[in-house]
Design an enzyme around this catalytic site. Sequence first.
Site, PDB file in Angstrom:
ATOM      1  N   SER A   1       0.805  -1.225   0.000  1.00  0.00           N
ATOM      2  CA  SER A   1       0.000   0.000   0.000  1.00  0.00           C
ATOM      3  C   SER A   1       0.837   1.273   0.000  1.00  0.00           C
ATOM      4  O   SER A   1       0.297   2.373  -0.058  1.00  0.00           O
ATOM      5  CB  SER A   1      -0.900   0.024   1.231  1.00  0.00           C
ATOM      6  OG  SER A   1      -1.849  -1.004   1.129  1.00  0.00           O
TER       7      SER A   1
ATOM      8  N   THR B   1      -2.030   3.243   4.487  1.00  0.00           N
ATOM      9  CA  THR B   1      -1.146   4.404   4.438  1.00  0.00           C
ATOM     10  C   THR B   1      -0.189   4.379   5.620  1.00  0.00           C
ATOM     11  O   THR B   1      -0.604   4.074   6.734  1.00  0.00           O
ATOM     12  CB  THR B   1      -2.005   5.679   4.586  1.00  0.00           C
ATOM     13  OG1 THR B   1      -3.033   5.635   3.621  1.00  0.00           O
ATOM     14  CG2 THR B   1      -1.176   6.929   4.460  1.00  0.00           C
TER      15      THR B   1
ATOM     16  N   THR C   1       1.540   6.933   0.574  1.00  0.00           N
ATOM     17  CA  THR C   1       0.660   5.842   0.138  1.00  0.00           C
ATOM     18  C   THR C   1       0.628   5.765  -1.384  1.00  0.00           C
ATOM     19  O   THR C   1       0.955   6.742  -2.065  1.00  0.00           O
ATOM     20  CB  THR C   1      -0.780   6.071   0.651  1.00  0.00           C
ATOM     21  OG1 THR C   1      -1.599   4.960   0.300  1.00  0.00           O
ATOM     22  CG2 THR C   1      -1.407   7.321   0.059  1.00  0.00           C
TER      23      THR C   1
ATOM     24  N   ARG D   1      -6.946  10.266  -9.401  1.00  0.00           N
ATOM     25  CA  ARG D   1      -7.459  10.416  -8.035  1.00  0.00           C
ATOM     26  C   ARG D   1      -6.326  10.770  -7.059  1.00  0.00           C
ATOM     27  O   ARG D   1      -5.253  10.180  -7.077  1.00  0.00           O
ATOM     28  CB  ARG D   1      -8.130   9.113  -7.606  1.00  0.00           C
ATOM     29  CG  ARG D   1      -8.744   9.126  -6.204  1.00  0.00           C
ATOM     30  CD  ARG D   1      -7.913   8.364  -5.199  1.00  0.00           C
ATOM     31  NE  ARG D   1      -8.626   8.156  -3.947  1.00  0.00           N
ATOM     32  CZ  ARG D   1      -8.022   7.761  -2.826  1.00  0.00           C
ATOM     33  NH1 ARG D   1      -6.739   7.508  -2.803  1.00  0.00           N
ATOM     34  NH2 ARG D   1      -8.722   7.594  -1.731  1.00  0.00           N
ATOM     35  N   VAL D   2      -6.590  11.746  -6.211  1.00  0.00           N
ATOM     36  CA  VAL D   2      -5.683  12.062  -5.099  1.00  0.00           C
ATOM     37  C   VAL D   2      -6.460  11.783  -3.815  1.00  0.00           C
ATOM     38  O   VAL D   2      -7.610  12.205  -3.678  1.00  0.00           O
ATOM     39  CB  VAL D   2      -5.246  13.545  -5.160  1.00  0.00           C
ATOM     40  CG1 VAL D   2      -4.433  13.920  -3.929  1.00  0.00           C
ATOM     41  CG2 VAL D   2      -4.434  13.814  -6.428  1.00  0.00           C
ATOM     42  N   GLY D   3      -5.837  11.067  -2.889  1.00  0.00           N
ATOM     43  CA  GLY D   3      -6.516  10.735  -1.629  1.00  0.00           C
ATOM     44  C   GLY D   3      -6.272  11.769  -0.555  1.00  0.00           C
ATOM     45  O   GLY D   3      -5.868  12.905  -0.826  1.00  0.00           O
ATOM     46  N   ASP D   4      -6.504  11.375   0.677  1.00  0.00           N
ATOM     47  CA  ASP D   4      -6.374  12.289   1.817  1.00  0.00           C
ATOM     48  C   ASP D   4      -4.921  12.533   2.226  1.00  0.00           C
ATOM     49  O   ASP D   4      -4.609  13.564   2.825  1.00  0.00           O
ATOM     50  CB  ASP D   4      -7.126  11.720   3.031  1.00  0.00           C
ATOM     51  CG  ASP D   4      -6.584  10.353   3.458  1.00  0.00           C
ATOM     52  OD1 ASP D   4      -6.241   9.545   2.572  1.00  0.00           O
ATOM     53  OD2 ASP D   4      -6.492  10.104   4.675  1.00  0.00           O
TER      54      ASP D   4
ATOM     55  N   THR E   1      -5.214   7.076   8.433  1.00  0.00           N
ATOM     56  CA  THR E   1      -5.165   6.019   7.427  1.00  0.00           C
ATOM     57  C   THR E   1      -6.580   5.535   7.194  1.00  0.00           C
ATOM     58  O   THR E   1      -7.405   5.584   8.100  1.00  0.00           O
ATOM     59  CB  THR E   1      -4.270   4.850   7.896  1.00  0.00           C
ATOM     60  OG1 THR E   1      -4.322   3.799   6.927  1.00  0.00           O
ATOM     61  CG2 THR E   1      -4.703   4.283   9.238  1.00  0.00           C
ATOM     62  N   GLY E   2      -6.861   5.083   5.982  1.00  0.00           N
ATOM     63  CA  GLY E   2      -8.212   4.574   5.724  1.00  0.00           C
ATOM     64  C   GLY E   2      -8.788   5.125   4.442  1.00  0.00           C
ATOM     65  O   GLY E   2      -8.050   5.471   3.512  1.00  0.00           O
TER      66      GLY E   2
ATOM     67  N   GLY F   1      -9.643   7.430   2.204  1.00  0.00           N
ATOM     68  CA  GLY F   1      -9.263   8.822   2.063  1.00  0.00           C
ATOM     69  C   GLY F   1     -10.293   9.708   1.403  1.00  0.00           C
ATOM     70  O   GLY F   1     -10.362  10.905   1.692  1.00  0.00           O
TER      71      GLY F   1
HETATM   72  N1  GLY Z   1      -5.772   6.911   2.958  1.00  0.00           N
HETATM   73  C1  GLY Z   1      -5.184   6.603   1.739  1.00  0.00           C
HETATM   74  C2  GLY Z   1      -6.018   6.880   0.573  1.00  0.00           C
HETATM   75  O1  GLY Z   1      -7.244   6.837   0.668  1.00  0.00           O
HETATM   76  O2  GLY Z   1      -5.478   7.158  -0.468  1.00  0.00           O
END
Ligand code: GLY
Length: 348
Positions: free
Chosen positions: A76, A211, A229, A239-242, A262-263, A265
Amino acid sequence: MKMIGKQHLASVLLCLQLYLPIGLAMNGDLLPLIINTWNFSMATSQTWQPLDAGAPAIDIVVQGCSACEELQCDGSVGYGNHPDDIGETTLDAMVMDGKTMQIGAVGDLRRVKDAISVARAVMNFSKHTLLVGESATKFAVAIGFKEESLSTNKSVEAFNEWKKNNCQPNFWKNVWPDPSKSCGPYKPSPGGVKMTPPTANQDISQENHDTIGMIAIDRMNNVAAGVSTNGLNHKVHGRVGDSPIPGAGGYADNDVGGAAATGDGDIMMRFLPSFFVVEQMRMGINPDDACTNAIKRIVRHYPDFSGAVVAATINGTYGAACHNANFVYNIQNPSMPQMMTVPVTCIS
Ligand code: GLY
């Protein structure tokens, strides 16, 4: 005046330890400190000795996240896993310095392996906070990072299997052909946009959202947060996550402490849980309760949400909370002979 005997003094000190907030009573044993999401033990073990020897917190979080990127922690973090819906692995990372409140971050970084180091370069070599996509790659190459494919045999095979399986699961909605049965290309559905009740991403599992988020507090009482991550498996390209979003993936402030998440996002970045945790700790709420409150706020809107937050105060107290996850974190401070892996009972 009656002198206090050694034994009496010891019991007074013990009482103080029992009744004062732990961070105030035993600061010497609690700092420096390193805490990170999940059992990414190399990140913690490789960084403890330099942190204990006086290395700056900001170096420690970059070093820990880099170790995970190289090791492709749980598939990950780093290159070679979680291809997006055109088969490419892309990376998100952030570093935040709680002393200067500077942040460097990259989202959707392509063809450069060292995401957290590029994030730090954004902080060091530009006046910006976040660079994304091909432009982040150009920036990284200009600064001297190597451009190379992030694909591996494993990621190519995973992508081919997913295509064979009619591109299931994926993250499209309200499009045609039906994304729950078919691959794209997709167009907006002739039926229009259905305002269905909000749900969290269904394709979230331990292997799909691990993450690395790290908080380090050094011997100069500086705090830093680092996050890295490769995001969600089969995410929509771009896509960009959190993780690279300040206050979502991580946050650090020398006046208070730091937090990292983490999780899922896509859901987490709507609530800025790391910022929320730090702001609660600023008001004196302990890290466990602050993390629990942040997770509860998300769950109230998204009952099927999966994720976790870890946090530490500048005094060395720490805690975490999670929902719908088999969550553990790693922690080390001078009171521990070795790194501890702490399982967390998630809120239900
Ligand atoms: N928390 C990582 C993501 O959703 O990209």
